[in-house]
Design a protein around this motif. Structure first.
Motif, short mmCIF file in Angstrom:
data_model
loop_
_atom_site.label_atom_id
_atom_site.label_comp_id
_atom_site.label_asym_id
_atom_site.label_seq_id
_atom_site.Cartn_x
_atom_site.Cartn_y
_atom_site.Cartn_z
N MET A 183 0.58 -1.24 0.01
CA MET A 183 -0.06 -0.09 0.04
C MET A 183 0.83 1.33 0.03
N PRO A 184 0.59 2.34 -0.69
CA PRO A 184 1.23 3.64 -0.57
C PRO A 184 1.00 4.28 0.70
N SER A 185 1.97 5.11 0.91
CA SER A 185 1.95 5.65 2.18
C SER A 185 0.67 6.57 2.26
N PHE A 237 -3.44 7.40 4.62
CA PHE A 237 -4.06 7.27 5.95
C PHE A 237 -3.91 6.03 6.52
N THR A 238 -4.04 4.91 5.59
CA THR A 238 -3.97 3.63 6.18
C THR A 238 -2.76 3.17 7.03
N THR A 239 -1.76 3.60 6.34
CA THR A 239 -0.36 3.12 6.76
C THR A 239 -0.12 3.86 7.82
N GLU A 240 -0.59 5.10 8.10
CA GLU A 240 -0.45 5.94 9.22
C GLU A 240 -1.32 5.31 10.27
N LEU A 252 -7.96 13.95 4.46
CA LEU A 252 -8.17 14.23 3.24
C LEU A 252 -6.55 14.46 2.85
N SER A 253 -6.05 15.36 3.53
CA SER A 253 -4.49 15.63 3.23
C SER A 253 -3.78 14.40 3.50
N MET A 254 -4.02 13.67 4.35
CA MET A 254 -3.33 12.39 4.73
C MET A 254 -3.33 11.27 3.72
#
Length: 321
Positions: A218-220, A222-225, A244-246
């Motif tokens: 997965m690209p960096s 919201f989910t990865t954070e 949204l910005s994340m």
């Protein structure tokens, strides 16, 4: 009395002004009308608590006003004032649900004020009861929703615990969670053995090409954070600007969709091994603490079931060697 508004209806200027003076002396808010038609127009444009009307009016009577007002505003109280206390007038007033009937002359205002006090007590009691009923209905809806969530959680846990294959477990977990919470999109992402690459292992309601793009890494975003932070997330309506910005471009392009979002980390032996994310709640539903707790509990049991499925997988491999 400052918030209580009385509509005074009388074509006789002297009588109407006298009533207005009496009521304003007791700090009632008053609005005046001279005819039934004027009174109905005022009712359509203003919030009125009580009507104080003369029975004998030009064109249409106070009894007609009583009937029309009650049909339009069932909770409004109407007090009739008359110089002709005939049994017919009294009967008509009672049939049309008048609060009371006052016979002139009105001298000191004692009878009028007693009647107004009783009428406004009735209004306040009705409003208080309506508030209590609304609160009880809201609590009943919450309890009903909570009970359904508990039942759905038990059923989902049974399905998860009965799965022996990891793919079956993940798909069953996702399907159960989405059905119970009214979500239209969802996915489960897990770390690889190195604990570095997060990838989608199961998805529903999401375009196949997006799932394919995230099936290896997965690209960096919201989910990865969210996985790194290890804390559940709930959004009950539109996505906030910070989310949204994340979010990554892939997440904004359909991996996530509003309104609403729930995310719960999958923890195993004190470390985060993945995350389950649901979004796009169905119309009329709203995510809240009940739904978030459901997902957290389900994620907890899913993590234990993943351990069991992994153990079974390893045993199967050894038996084939």
């Amino acid at each position: 009395m400052a918030n209580e508004r009385v509509l005074i209806v009388d074509h006789n200027d002297q009588q109407r002004k006298y009533l207005t003076e009496l009521l304003t002396s007791k700090e009632y808010q008053t609005i005046e009308a001279t005819t039934c038609e004027d009174a109905l127009e005022i009712l359509s444009r203003n919030t009125i608590d009580l009507i104080l009307t003369e029975t004998e009016l030009p064109s249409k009577s106070g009894l007609f006003l009583l009937k029309e007002a009650k049909e339009a505003l069932p909770d409004i109280e109407v007090i009739l004032i008359t110089s002709n206390a005939s049994s017919f007038n009294v009967l008509q007033a009672l049939r049309n649900d008048a609060y009371d009937f006052i016979v002139r002359p009105i001298d000191t205002g004692e009878i009028l004020f007693n009647t107004l006090d009783r009428a406004f007590y009735t209004i306040q009691l009705r409003r208080h009861n309506a508030t209590l009923v609304k609160e009880l209905e809201e609590k009943n809806r919450y309890l009903t929703r909570h009970l359904k969530m508990m039942q759905a959680l038990n059923e989902s846990i049974e399905q998860v615990n009965s799965a022996n294959e990891i793919e079956e477990l993940l798909l069953g977990l996702l399907t159960s969670a989405m059905a119970a919470l009214g979500s239209q999109r969802g996915f489960i992402a897990l770390y690889d053995k190195s604990g570095e690459k997060l990838a989608i292992k199961a998805g529903k309601g999401i375009p196949a090409d997006l799932i394919q793009q995230c099936s290896t890494r997965m690209p960096s975003g919201f989910t990865t954070e969210a996985v790194k932070r290890g804390k559940p997330v709930v959004v009950n309506s539109v996505f906030p600007k910070k989310l949204l910005s994340m979010a990554s471009e892939t997440e904004r392009n359909g991996l996530l969709a509003g309104p609403g979002l729930l995310a719960a980390p999958l923890e195993f032996k004190g470390r985060n091994v993945g995350i389950i994310v649901l979004s796009q709640q169905k119309k009329g539903l709203a995510y809240g603490d009940t739904e978030l707790n459901f997902l957290i509990q389900l994620a907890h049991h899913a993590a234990m079931a993943l351990e069991k499925a992994g153990t079974i997988y390893q045993l199967k491999r050894k038996s084939k060697q």
